[in-house]
Write an enzyme that holds these catalytic residues in place. Structure first.
Site, mmCIF file in Angstrom:
data_model
loop_
_atom_site.group_PDB
_atom_site.id
_atom_site.type_symbol
_atom_site.label_atom_id
_atom_site.label_comp_id
_atom_site.label_asym_id
_atom_site.label_seq_id
_atom_site.Cartn_x
_atom_site.Cartn_y
_atom_site.Cartn_z
ATOM 1 N N CYS A 36 0.825 -1.234 0.000
ATOM 2 C CA CYS A 36 0.000 0.000 0.000
ATOM 3 C C CYS A 36 0.842 1.259 0.000
ATOM 4 O O CYS A 36 0.480 2.277 -0.592
ATOM 5 C CB CYS A 36 -0.970 -0.028 1.183
ATOM 6 S SG CYS A 36 -0.183 -0.380 2.734
ATOM 7 N N HIS A 37 2.002 1.188 0.619
ATOM 8 C CA HIS A 37 2.859 2.366 0.563
ATOM 9 C C HIS A 37 3.365 2.583 -0.849
ATOM 10 O O HIS A 37 3.470 3.705 -1.323
ATOM 11 C CB HIS A 37 4.037 2.216 1.526
ATOM 12 C CG HIS A 37 3.584 2.182 2.960
ATOM 13 N ND1 HIS A 37 3.439 3.329 3.704
ATOM 14 C CD2 HIS A 37 3.200 1.153 3.746
ATOM 15 C CE1 HIS A 37 3.002 3.002 4.931
ATOM 16 N NE2 HIS A 37 2.837 1.689 4.967
#
Lengths: 549, 167, 264
Positions: B128-129
């Site tokens: 997700c980062h």
């Protein structure tokens, strides 16, 4: 909320799963964990108590003495009690836990087994339903078969009935046809009989007419011509002569006269083939005379007998001749070379007659020793002996095969023999000794010369005497006086004691003629089979041939 | 799907091929492993050794870059073995990284997971980062992988030669 | 919307009886340790249910291993703790159910090439939450998780950890909602496992090309075009092939919001 078959299937699967996985074990495991916890806590307590115990023991004397004393002792005891109880509980818990674990396992096994049994039962059920289905199919098949067979059966029964009716009808028809047939056959027989009668009537009528005609002619002739003297000289004789002329066979005059033997001449016989005549005499010889050239020529002399020859006979071919002799034997010579072929010995008495039986290989002889013997010339032996019971004077064989033998005997009887049997089949009683027998050519009539001076004519079919021939001047010459049928059987002749040969008509019974030329008693006569010549011999060496040569 | 935050598998493959070509030019050791049956299982890999400055201990590292199906971004994974062949722990890695990050934040970025391709434990950077970071650079990046690595390398002692930045 | 409460409840209530036994070679005491029986929820993870069991067996192992990481194996195969317990059972024993499920407990020789390390429950929580996030990215592009607060995330985890159906589903319900004008998720979070344990993940849409709801059968035809008679199992049940994928994902996902299906 969404629905659908899939949701239901999912729900049911989940419920089954929970039942199987969760519900089955939930209680057991909860209980087990409770036990487990109990055990643990108890173990801990146990441990703590043991430690306490140890500590108290080691350091206990101080604290005990320090005042708590008996109270703590009691406490200790109480605690020890508690420990014991707890320990017991602990062991029992352990045991129960083990048992539960066992139970779990055995329950599992049971579930497995039950499932297996269910499966097996399912298999059996499906097999059984299959069997039931197949059996039902079989039953069906059998029922259809049965109905078919019943139908067939019914058809067959109907057919059978129809056939029965047809059969009855046909049987009826057959019976009617048979009756018709019978009646038709009867009618046929009736008609045939009628026809035969008619024929007979016609024949008789014809004969009557003929005789009438002849008589008329004779009467005319008698009126016309004068008396004729020949031989006997009576009107009767003339008529007889004319008759004989008419017939053509009645001998009237002696054609030849000669001396045959040096003694009595006992037998005379014409050969069936040529104009040869054989005579047998008391001089033991058989002589052959040829009369072909209107003169008598001696053809040959057959010797061999040791005593007088009583009878001679030719075989049907004329090649052989047999002579029966008083020396108890008979002999066979060949005519052509006059050689003696066979000598048949065996009788114990004079052999009075010997005849060929049918073929020239068998001879039958009759003798004074009261027997008849049949001889086989090939083996030269007597093949059969028939016991007659009385001396045989003469015998004849009937039909070509010689299956019936007729013999005349001293005891006034004529005996009939079947060649196959020993005993006589039949016999006829006469009024006197039978001196000779002769058989007509058609084998229906038998001629017997009897010592009571009569000639008996016997119908063989009816086995009765049909006619008797006699004459006041006729006397039988000797015990072996020979009579003979003429050719055709219409005439018969016999030699008499006064030296004459008497000739009768067999049909009418009339004495046709008396041929007198001999000076002594005539012993035997013989007719030539074709030409009507008559040969006669007497006791005084003489032989005469009568007729036209 | 063309969106700002995700790339397609085809874009990933393109970038991967370019990247490997550049790596070969500078002998940086990256290799492309193409899976013919399942395209999503394609990855690029590099094996190398690093030395921890403090302890002079030698470590073997394996880097694997693959495509994350769920997030639609490249994913970075690695494993580190010490000189005795044992995997080192996440904490050791944290201490080794360039930046000083506390445990909690570190763990939210890098975690040990079962590798989607190898089915084995690997340390994987949380996607997700990556998503957020890539969103910023999507349009301007020439090779998404280079950009991606550029962002990662501070966390792990990964040398990224400058040559990658060239055309 | 995951509103079929009956199905959700049945799934949630699933429990398995486990029998833990200490590996023979690690027993250091003379007395054999008793096997540890426990009912564990199918939806939980092993590290969450093994505390008591670990304490029980610690007493019997050598002291030097008392701090080492515990790991489990079934039939010699190490159990991956990051898979839900029920799923592990279906994968390993699905075709041959044997209950209680016998597992062996180890404290030595941790197979680090197979198993992830799990030192404490936080690791489990981190793994769980990241999986839930990944599922949300597939379903809603991550929008639901990002709009939830930290306490909601906590409630989700605690509900699972403490086996509290209503607590869990109060939050999970939101993750099962469909957004926008199209009914259904963007993609179905799904992991397919074959018999040997290899996992494959694909992008699966809950709708067909014509807009109709895709059923399991249609998905199977897409993913395994050359296989016939493919059946999928999850939560110990075989899924009917006409089940809609959307419904399946809403109701039969594991708590980590993924469908874990065994293919056989």
């Amino acid at each position: 909320m969404e629905g659908g078959d899939w949701r239901n299937r999912i729900i049911s699967q989940l419920q089954a799963r929970n039942k199987y996985e969760t519900a089955a074990f939930q209680d057991l495991i909860t209980f087990q964990s409770r036990l487990f916890d109990n055990v643990n806590t108890l173990k801990n307590e146990n441990l703590q108590l043991t430690l306490l115990n140890e500590r108290i023991r080691f350091t206990g004397t101080d604290s005990v003495l320090s005042g708590t004393g008996t109270a703590s002792n009691e406490r200790i005891q109480a605690l020890e009690q508690k420990i014991l109880i707890q320990q017991e509980e602990l062991t029992s818990m352990h045991r129960r836990r083990g048992e539960n674990a066992q139970q779990i396992m055995s329950l599992n096994e049971k579930v497995h087994d039950l499932e297996k049994q269910l499966q097996a039962k399912d298999i059996i059920i499906s097999e059984n339903t299959a069997v039931i289905a197949s059996l039902r199919a079989e039953i069906q098949m059998y029922e259809t078969n049965m109905t078919e067979l019943q139908g067939l059966n019914q058809v067959l029964r109907d057919e059978h009935q129809a056939l029965q009716i047809a059969f009855a009808a046909i049987e009826d028809k057959l019976r009617k046809a048979q009756d018709e047939n019978r009646s038709l056959v009867e009618r046929l027989i009736k008609y045939k009989a009628k026809d035969a009668d008619k024929m007979n009537e016609e024949n008789e009528h014809f004969i009557k007419k003929k005789t009438e005609k002849v008589r008329k002619e004779l009467e005319e002739a008698a009126r016309e011509s004068g008396s004729r003297s020949s031989g006997s000289g009576s009107s009767e004789d003339k008529i007889l002569d004319s008759i004989s002329q008419f017939y053509g066979t009645l001998p009237s005059k002696a054609a030849l006269r000669f001396d045959a033997h040096d003694g009595e001449v006992n037998a005379v016989k014409w050969s069936p083939t040529d104009r040869l005549v054989a005579t047998g005499g008391a001089d033991r010889k058989v002589k052959l005379w040829d009369v072909a050239k209107c003169v008598v020529e001696i053809k040959g002399t057959l010797v061999g007998s040791n005593a007088g020859v009583m009878s001679v006979d030719f075989d049907s071919t004329g090649a052989y001749i047999v002579g029966a002799s008083n020396d108890f034997a008979s002999r066979v010579w060949t005519v052509a070379d006059q050689r003696l072929r066979h000598t048949l010995t065996g009788h114990s008495g004079k052999v009075m007659a010997a005849k060929f039986l049918g073929e020239p290989t068998k001879v039958i002889t009759g003798s004074h020793d009261r027997t008849l013997k049949i001889w086989d010339l090939r083996s030269k032996m007597c093949t059969e002996t028939k016991f007659a019971g009385s001396s045989c004077n003469d015998l004849v064989t009937s039909d070509g095969a010689g299956s019936t033998i007729i013999s005349g005997h001293f005891d006034k009887r004529i005996r009939f023999w079947d060649i196959r049997t020993e005993m006589s089949a039949n016999d006829i009683m006469l009024q006197g000794k039978v001196t000779s027998l002769d058989l007509s050519r058609d084998n229906n009539y038998l001629l017997a010369c009897v010592r009571d001076d009569t000639i008996q004519l016997i119908d063989l079919r009816m086995n009765t005497i049909v006619r008797s021939f006699s004459h006041e001047s006729f006397k039988v010459g000797c015990d072996w006086s020979r009579a003979a049928f003429g050719p055709g059987g219409r005439l018969l002749s016999v030699g008499a004691a006064d030296g004459a040969a008497y000739v009768w008509n067999t049909h009418s019974g009339r004495l046709e003629t008396i041929l007198k030329d001999h000076t002594s008693a005539v012993t035997a006569v013989s007719w030539h089979p074709q030409s009507g010549l008559l040969a006669s011999v007497d006791r005084g060496k003489r032989a005469i041939i009568w007729g036209d040569l | 799907m063309m969106s700002a935050t995700t790339i397609t598998i085809e874009e990933f493959l393109e970038a991967a091929k370019e990247f490997v070509k550049k790596s070969e030019k500078v002998c940086d050791g990256w290799a492309l492993k193409l899976d013919k049956t399942d395209i999503f299982k394609t990855y690029i890999k590099k094996d190398t050794f690093i030395e921890c400055p403090d302890t002079t201990a030698l470590y073997k590292i394996e880097y694997v870059i693959f495509y994350n199906l769920s997030y639609g971004v490249p994913s970075f994974s690695f494993n580190v073995w010490n000189s005795s062949g044992m995997l080192i722990t996440l904490d050791d890695i944290r201490r080794m990284s360039f930046l000083q990050i506390n445990q909690k934040d570190f763990y939210s970025v890098i975690t040990q997971q079962e590798h989607p391709i190898f089915q084995r434990p690997y340390f994987i950077v949380h996607p997700c980062h990556t998503e957020t970071l890539l969103a910023a650079f999507r349009s301007s990046s020439k090779n998404i992988i280079v950009t991606f690595l550029g962002l990662i390398t501070p966390l792990i002692k990964l040398k990224l030669p400058l040559e990658f930045g060239y055309q | 919307m995951a509103n079929d409460r009956e199905v959700l409840r049945e799934i949630w209530d699933g429990k398995l009886p486990i029998c833990f036994q200490l590996a023979q070679e690690e027993i250091m005491e003379i007395q054999q340790p008793d096997a540890f029986y426990v009912m564990v929820p199918r939806l939980s993870y092993f590290p969450l249910v093994t505390d008591k069991m670990k304490r029980h067996f610690l007493r019997y192992i050598s002291q030097e291993n008392s701090d080492s990481e515990m790991w489990l194996d079934y039939n010699g195969q190490p159990l991956k703790w990051h898979y839900p317990i029920g799923f592990l059972y279906d994968l390993l024993c699905g075709n041959d159910p044997q209950l209680p499920w016998h597992l062996t407990v180890h404290f030595t020789k941790f197979p680090e090439d197979v198993l992830l390390h799990c030192n404490n429950k936080d690791v489990v929580e981190a793994h769980f939450m990241s999986t839930v996030k990944e599922a949300d990215v597939l379903k809603h592009r991550g929008q639901v998780m990002s709009t939830m607060q930290k306490k909601d995330h906590n409630q989700l985890w605690l509900g699972l950890q403490n086996d509290k159906f209503d607590q869990f589903w109060a939050i999970n319900r939101r993750l099962m909602e469909s957004h926008g004008d199209n009914e259904g998720f963007k993609h179905i979070p799904i992991k397919l496992y074959s018999d040997d344990g290899t996992c494959s993940q694909r992008l699966v849409s809950p709708k067909n090309n014509d807009g109709s709801r895709k059923t399991l059968q249609q998905m199977v035809a897409e993913l395994y075009p050359d296989k016939h008679d493919v059946q999928l199992r999850t939560h110990g049940v075989i899924i009917p092939s006409d089940t809609p994928l959307q419904w399946l994902s809403e109701h039969m996902s594991y708590p980590d919001n993924f469908l874990h299906l065994c293919v056989f």
